[in-house]
Design an enzyme around this catalytic site. Structure first.
Site, PDB file in Angstrom:
ATOM      1  N   LYS A  98       6.434  -4.086  -4.532  1.00 55.68           N
ATOM      2  CA  LYS A  98       7.853  -3.740  -4.564  1.00 55.68           C
ATOM      3  C   LYS A  98       8.452  -3.782  -3.166  1.00 55.68           C
ATOM      4  O   LYS A  98       9.570  -4.211  -2.958  1.00 55.68           O
ATOM      5  CB  LYS A  98       8.014  -2.334  -5.164  1.00 55.68           C
ATOM      6  CG  LYS A  98       9.449  -1.858  -5.275  1.00 55.68           C
ATOM      7  CD  LYS A  98      10.176  -2.627  -6.355  1.00 55.68           C
ATOM      8  CE  LYS A  98      11.650  -2.280  -6.452  1.00 55.68           C
ATOM      9  NZ  LYS A  98      12.404  -3.290  -7.182  1.00 55.68           N
TER      10      LYS A  98
ATOM     11  N   HIS B 131      19.879 -35.330  -8.814  1.00 54.93           N
ATOM     12  CA  HIS B 131      19.225 -35.828  -7.603  1.00 54.93           C
ATOM     13  C   HIS B 131      17.724 -35.552  -7.609  1.00 54.93           C
ATOM     14  O   HIS B 131      17.106 -35.474  -6.556  1.00 54.93           O
ATOM     15  CB  HIS B 131      19.897 -35.219  -6.371  1.00 54.93           C
ATOM     16  CG  HIS B 131      21.353 -35.528  -6.311  1.00 54.93           C
ATOM     17  ND1 HIS B 131      21.835 -36.761  -5.936  1.00 54.93           N
ATOM     18  CD2 HIS B 131      22.435 -34.793  -6.654  1.00 54.93           C
ATOM     19  CE1 HIS B 131      23.161 -36.758  -6.019  1.00 54.93           C
ATOM     20  NE2 HIS B 131      23.544 -35.574  -6.453  1.00 54.93           N
TER      21      HIS B 131
ATOM     22  N   GLU C 116       8.489 -14.134 -11.772  1.00 56.02           N
ATOM     23  CA  GLU C 116       7.703 -12.995 -11.305  1.00 56.02           C
ATOM     24  C   GLU C 116       7.105 -12.152 -12.426  1.00 56.02           C
ATOM     25  O   GLU C 116       6.011 -11.637 -12.257  1.00 56.02           O
ATOM     26  CB  GLU C 116       8.416 -12.108 -10.291  1.00 56.02           C
ATOM     27  CG  GLU C 116       9.850 -11.890 -10.388  1.00 56.02           C
ATOM     28  CD  GLU C 116      10.393 -10.934  -9.308  1.00 56.02           C
ATOM     29  OE1 GLU C 116      11.541 -10.536  -9.473  1.00 56.02           O
ATOM     30  OE2 GLU C 116       9.698 -10.581  -8.339  1.00 56.02           O
TER      31      GLU C 116
ATOM     32  N   ASN D 254      -1.515   1.725   5.838  1.00 56.65           N
ATOM     33  CA  ASN D 254      -0.614   0.734   5.261  1.00 56.65           C
ATOM     34  C   ASN D 254      -0.169  -0.161   6.422  1.00 56.65           C
ATOM     35  O   ASN D 254       0.303   0.345   7.433  1.00 56.65           O
ATOM     36  CB  ASN D 254       0.584   1.472   4.627  1.00 56.65           C
ATOM     37  CG  ASN D 254       1.648   0.533   4.097  1.00 56.65           C
ATOM     38  OD1 ASN D 254       1.453  -0.670   4.070  1.00 56.65           O
ATOM     39  ND2 ASN D 254       2.763   1.102   3.672  1.00 56.65           N
ATOM     40  N   GLY D 255      -0.343  -1.473   6.296  1.00 62.49           N
ATOM     41  CA  GLY D 255       0.051  -2.384   7.377  1.00 62.49           C
ATOM     42  C   GLY D 255      -1.070  -3.359   7.683  1.00 62.49           C
ATOM     43  O   GLY D 255      -1.996  -3.521   6.889  1.00 62.49           O
TER      44      GLY D 255
ATOM     45  N   TRP E 126      -2.992  -2.703  -1.527  1.00 61.40           N
ATOM     46  CA  TRP E 126      -2.579  -4.061  -1.894  1.00 61.40           C
ATOM     47  C   TRP E 126      -3.309  -4.964  -0.897  1.00 61.40           C
ATOM     48  O   TRP E 126      -3.010  -4.953   0.298  1.00 61.40           O
ATOM     49  CB  TRP E 126      -1.069  -4.188  -1.760  1.00 61.40           C
ATOM     50  CG  TRP E 126      -0.497  -5.463  -2.296  1.00 61.40           C
ATOM     51  CD1 TRP E 126      -0.126  -5.720  -3.585  1.00 61.40           C
ATOM     52  CD2 TRP E 126      -0.189  -6.651  -1.550  1.00 61.40           C
ATOM     53  NE1 TRP E 126       0.383  -6.993  -3.685  1.00 61.40           N
ATOM     54  CE2 TRP E 126       0.359  -7.586  -2.462  1.00 61.40           C
ATOM     55  CE3 TRP E 126      -0.329  -7.022  -0.209  1.00 61.40           C
ATOM     56  CZ2 TRP E 126       0.772  -8.859  -2.078  1.00 61.40           C
ATOM     57  CZ3 TRP E 126       0.075  -8.295   0.171  1.00 61.40           C
ATOM     58  CH2 TRP E 126       0.623  -9.193  -0.760  1.00 61.40           C
TER      59      TRP E 126
ATOM     60  N   ARG F 160       4.868   0.303  -6.100  1.00 58.85           N
ATOM     61  CA  ARG F 160       4.901  -0.489  -4.869  1.00 58.85           C
ATOM     62  C   ARG F 160       4.012  -1.729  -4.968  1.00 58.85           C
ATOM     63  O   ARG F 160       4.152  -2.650  -4.169  1.00 58.85           O
ATOM     64  CB  ARG F 160       4.451   0.374  -3.679  1.00 58.85           C
ATOM     65  CG  ARG F 160       5.341   1.571  -3.434  1.00 58.85           C
ATOM     66  CD  ARG F 160       4.716   2.506  -2.433  1.00 58.85           C
ATOM     67  NE  ARG F 160       4.653   1.948  -1.105  1.00 58.85           N
ATOM     68  CZ  ARG F 160       5.601   2.056  -0.196  1.00 58.85           C
ATOM     69  NH1 ARG F 160       6.699   2.718  -0.476  1.00 58.85           N
ATOM     70  NH2 ARG F 160       5.465   1.518   0.997  1.00 58.85           N
TER      71      ARG F 160
ATOM     72  N   LYS G 255      13.355 -14.068 -11.747  1.00 58.13           N
ATOM     73  CA  LYS G 255      12.961 -12.999 -12.686  1.00 58.13           C
ATOM     74  C   LYS G 255      11.895 -13.520 -13.639  1.00 58.13           C
ATOM     75  O   LYS G 255      10.884 -12.865 -13.871  1.00 58.13           O
ATOM     76  CB  LYS G 255      14.153 -12.493 -13.516  1.00 58.13           C
ATOM     77  CG  LYS G 255      15.172 -11.629 -12.823  1.00 58.13           C
ATOM     78  CD  LYS G 255      14.685 -10.293 -12.353  1.00 58.13           C
ATOM     79  CE  LYS G 255      14.057 -10.358 -11.011  1.00 58.13           C
ATOM     80  NZ  LYS G 255      14.737 -10.065  -9.823  1.00 58.13           N
TER      81      LYS G 255
ATOM     82  N   CYS H 279       0.818  -1.211   0.000  1.00 59.81           N
ATOM     83  CA  CYS H 279       0.000   0.000   0.000  1.00 59.81           C
ATOM     84  C   CYS H 279       0.852   1.261   0.000  1.00 59.81           C
ATOM     85  O   CYS H 279       1.937   1.293   0.570  1.00 59.81           O
ATOM     86  CB  CYS H 279      -0.871   0.037   1.240  1.00 59.81           C
ATOM     87  SG  CYS H 279      -1.855  -1.427   1.458  1.00 59.81           S
TER      88      CYS H 279
ATOM     89  N   GLU I 199      18.342 -16.411  -9.236  1.00 60.41           N
ATOM     90  CA  GLU I 199      17.857 -15.071  -9.532  1.00 60.41           C
ATOM     91  C   GLU I 199      17.228 -15.019 -10.934  1.00 60.41           C
ATOM     92  O   GLU I 199      16.183 -14.400 -11.140  1.00 60.41           O
ATOM     93  CB  GLU I 199      19.018 -14.076  -9.379  1.00 60.41           C
ATOM     94  CG  GLU I 199      18.715 -12.641  -9.744  1.00 60.41           C
ATOM     95  CD  GLU I 199      17.593 -11.998  -8.954  1.00 60.41           C
ATOM     96  OE1 GLU I 199      17.114 -12.584  -7.970  1.00 60.41           O
ATOM     97  OE2 GLU I 199      17.148 -10.910  -9.345  1.00 60.41           O
TER      98      GLU I 199
HETATM   99  C1  AGP Z   1      12.717  -9.067  -6.549  1.00 57.09           C
HETATM  100  O1  AGP Z   1      12.606  -9.132  -7.916  1.00 57.09           O
HETATM  101  C2  AGP Z   1      11.503  -9.235  -5.806  1.00 57.09           C
HETATM  102  N1  AGP Z   1      10.458  -8.436  -6.280  1.00 57.09           N
HETATM  103  C3  AGP Z   1      11.571  -9.502  -4.328  1.00 57.09           C
HETATM  104  O2  AGP Z   1      11.989 -10.819  -4.205  1.00 57.09           O
HETATM  105  C4  AGP Z   1      12.463  -8.610  -3.432  1.00 57.09           C
HETATM  106  O3  AGP Z   1      13.799  -8.820  -3.737  1.00 57.09           O
HETATM  107  C5  AGP Z   1      12.174  -8.921  -1.952  1.00 57.09           C
HETATM  108  O4  AGP Z   1      10.846  -8.627  -1.672  1.00 57.09           O
HETATM  109  C6  AGP Z   1      13.099  -8.191  -1.007  1.00 57.09           C
HETATM  110  O5  AGP Z   1      12.961  -6.818  -1.138  1.00 57.09           O
HETATM  111  P1  AGP Z   1      14.021  -5.828  -0.515  1.00 57.09           P
HETATM  112  O6  AGP Z   1      15.315  -6.068  -1.214  1.00 57.09           O
HETATM  113  O7  AGP Z   1      13.464  -4.470  -0.788  1.00 57.09           O
HETATM  114  O8  AGP Z   1      14.113  -6.133   0.939  1.00 57.09           O
END
Ligand code: AGP
Length: 611
Positions: free
Chosen positions: A606, A507, A491, A101-102, A75, A27, A488, A2, A484
């Site tokens: 985000k 394995h 997501e 927010n929270g 959100w 966000r 990518k 949010c 990683e």
């Molecule tokens: C990354 O592509 C993600 N959207 C997510 O995994 C992110 O890295 C994670 O939420 C941690 O965020 P931060 O680095 O702001 O703590």
């Protein structure tokens, strides 16, 4: 997650709030809303979907002009995305409006209490209980407005950043925070509340970061910050924030993610500059606690998501260069587990946003147990950068795309520098070795060579965009890079992808390999080269499709692979950075081809400010 933006001042609040909401879109959100004070009434507009939908509705209605308003991108946590559940929420009398927010953890018992007192609820949210509770204290307990807020905050448990507007107090805007970010922006006779500086930077760079348990009461032309537990006034520093508008705009690119991938050619220079002096690594932010860090008996690195992948790379280099054993743990686990932390422990927390709730909680726990905490963050002024004893900023500029790109490469550079600095203090590497490791002279040029090849990367990516599953395999630092790369793709394109250490494939995951399954191999020309060729053979003999990202132009390799993406020859670390950029572009082109919302993928936020 949010986002909050609020305004009080001489200007019409609507353009400011709508623009602020757009700045907060990155966000992650599913609905948006604004409440302003108009003709002594609270005027509410809320819409599920994009801010543009809300904007259209507002612009199509009568010309509204108001000098005070609160706005929100939601959100969903409690209750599905809907117009009713969107913020702001009003009390039953429609006197007071709130954005939040929270998560209010005890909302259910508070709601039962209020229902018994005759209150009715329009939404399924936890937020609505706060505004009804304030109304209860004003109207049933005869508390004045500010005292009613204090009384309500005494009862709510959980995390919150809130901003409240009351039609009976048209000159007041009140914000408070506990475990969720909120800042006050101070302009010329005008004030803002915002979740982050990017939403207000066009108007002011004068910021007061609210800390946990702080409440800010804007009244007319003045503001006062108090501790809402003791109700005492606090003295706070006004910070000047350095944020460039170009950094939060797409420029000539269609997507933030694409821009941020390209930014890396420049951002890696920002991350490194001023941090190397001949054979010395300078990470000045760590200086006051350096002895504790070097002499710690145990060291942990904790983070979430992409930042956790960086942590795995940090472990490899710190153990290799400085011979210090490192334990890497997900912050969401670390915060609750029984790791033996004490005053001789060092805990390094990595976070792009500096607001991730689990990482923040892991730091707080470590501090309580006496550890020295180190933050590696991208956002100055963020909660994690302020909560840790010392730290290093990654300095890669605002990252708006939800999928982290340039923050990852900046984080691994900082961790690599930290490993070398530790090695220096421990005398575990010779001067010559350190100088060799610190040679970044051709990095930016090599990145540019990769970026120039993006057409070729796109061609390869598009061949595979209809696949439903991918494997990503690598050894050594290429294993976290494989993780990683897989993250990518997952997501932003919603394609299932998994990363493994290449040899681990035998394995279990090898059972998945068939003619429909592409495997992305990270093949650097280092000591593991022959071993990874054997892993490729194993996939090949099961008819799997093979895409190799490599710095080797060896014919044997090209015969084995369906597609090769060649990057400039490099050492292991630089190969990691170059192949990361290839994987970012690979995922990006597939997601665009599939018509996905690359910058704001479904369900993702985000900055994950709730548990
Ligand atoms: C990354 O592509 C993600 N959207 C997510 O995994 C992110 O890295 C994670 O939420 C941690 O965020 P931060 O680095 O702001 O703590």
């Amino acid at each position: 997650m949010c986002g909050i933006i609020s305004y009080k001042g001489p200007q019409n609040c609507y353009p400011i709030l709508l623009n602020g909401l757009k700045r907060l879109e990155y966000r992650g959100y599913d609905s948006a809303g604004i409440v302003s004070l108009y003709n002594n009434q609270l005027l509410q507009n809320k819409r599920v979907g994009k801010v543009q939908v809300l904007e259209k509705e507002i612009l199509s209605s009568i010309k509204i002009n108001s000098n005070i308003g609160i706005a929100h991108t939601r959100w969903a946590t409690h209750g599905k995305p809907s117009n009713e559940n969107a913020h702001p929420h009003l009390d039953n009398l429609e006197d007071i409006a709130i954005v939040h927010n929270g998560i209010i953890e005890n909302y259910s018992s508070l709601k039962d209490f209020l229902l018994k007192k005759g209150f009715s609820f329009k939404s399924e949210t936890d937020t609505e209980v706060i505004v009804q509770l304030i109304s209860y204290f004003i109207n049933s307990k005869n508390l004045d407005y500010v005292d009613a807020i204090y009384a309500a905050l005494e009862l709510v448990e959980g995390a919150f950043a809130i901003v409240i507007l009351n039609k009976n107090f048209p000159d007041m805007l009140i914000g408070a925070r506990k475990s969720s970010p909120l800042l006050l922006g101070i302009g010329k006779s005008e004030f803002f509340f915002s979740s982050d500086a990017s939403a207000i930077i066009e108007h002011t760079n004068q910021i007061v970061y609210l800390e946990d348990h702080e409440m800010c009461i804007i009244n007319g032309d003045t503001y006062e910050i108090t501790d809402f537990r003791t109700r005492e006034s606090l003295e706070k520093i006004v910070d000047t924030v350095h944020l460039e508008i170009e950094d939060i705009e797409k420029g000539t690119f269609d997507y933030f993610m694409h821009k941020e991938i390209h930014d890396q050619q420049r951002t890696i220079i920002n991350t490194i500059s001023g941090r190397i002096d001949n054979e010395h690594v300078l990470l000045n932010g760590l200086f006051p606690f350096w002895d504790n860090i070097v002499n710690s008996s145990k060291a942990y690195i904790t983070a979430c998501g992409t930042s956790w992948h960086s942590a795995l790379i940090g472990k490899i280099f710190i153990e290799r260069f400085a011979k210090i054993p490192i334990i890497v743990d997900y912050a969401s686990e670390f915060r609750y587990n029984d790791s033996p932390i004490d005053s001789s422990t060092c805990v390094i927390a990595i976070s792009q946003s500096g607001e991730t709730a689990d990482t923040l909680a892991a730091i707080k726990k470590s501090k309580e147990l006496g550890a020295t905490t180190v933050g590696i963050c991208n956002v100055p002024g963020s909660s994690i950068s302020r909560e840790t004893h010392c730290g290093v900023f990654t300095r890669c500029g605002s990252e708006i795309g939800v999928a982290s790109t340039k923050a990852f490469t900046a984080q691994i550079i900082i961790l690599y520098l930290l490993a070398l600095k530790l090695a220096q203090s421990k005398n575990s590497l010779s001067k010559k070795e350190i100088v060799q490791c610190l040679d970044f002279s051709s990095l930016s040029e090599k990145i540019s060579k990769v970026l120039i090849k993006e057409k070729n990367i796109k061609e390869v990516a598009l061949k595979y965009c209809n696949s439903s599953d991918f494997l990503y395999l690598g050894r050594g630092i290429n294993f976290p890079i494989a993780l990683e790369g897989a993250l990518k793709l997952k997501e932003i394109s919603y394609i299932h992808a998994e990363g493994y250490p290449a040899a681990e494939m035998k394995h279990g995951p090898i059972a998945l390999v068939d003619k429909n399954m592409p495997t992305v191999f990270l093949v650097s020309k280092d000591k593991s080269y022959d071993k990874i060729l054997s892993n490729i053979e194993e996939v090949k003999s099961r008819n799997g499709k093979i895409i190799a990202i490599t710095d080797s132009d060896d014919e044997k390799l090209s015969k084995l692979c369906n597609d090769i993406i060649l990057v400039p020859q490099s050492n292991e670390f630089v190969f990691g950075i170059l192949s990361t950029i290839v994987l970012q572009l690979f995922a990006f082109f597939i997601a665009v081809e599939k018509g996905c919302d690359v910058d704001q993928p479904r369900n993702l936020a985000k900055s994950v400010t709730v548990e």
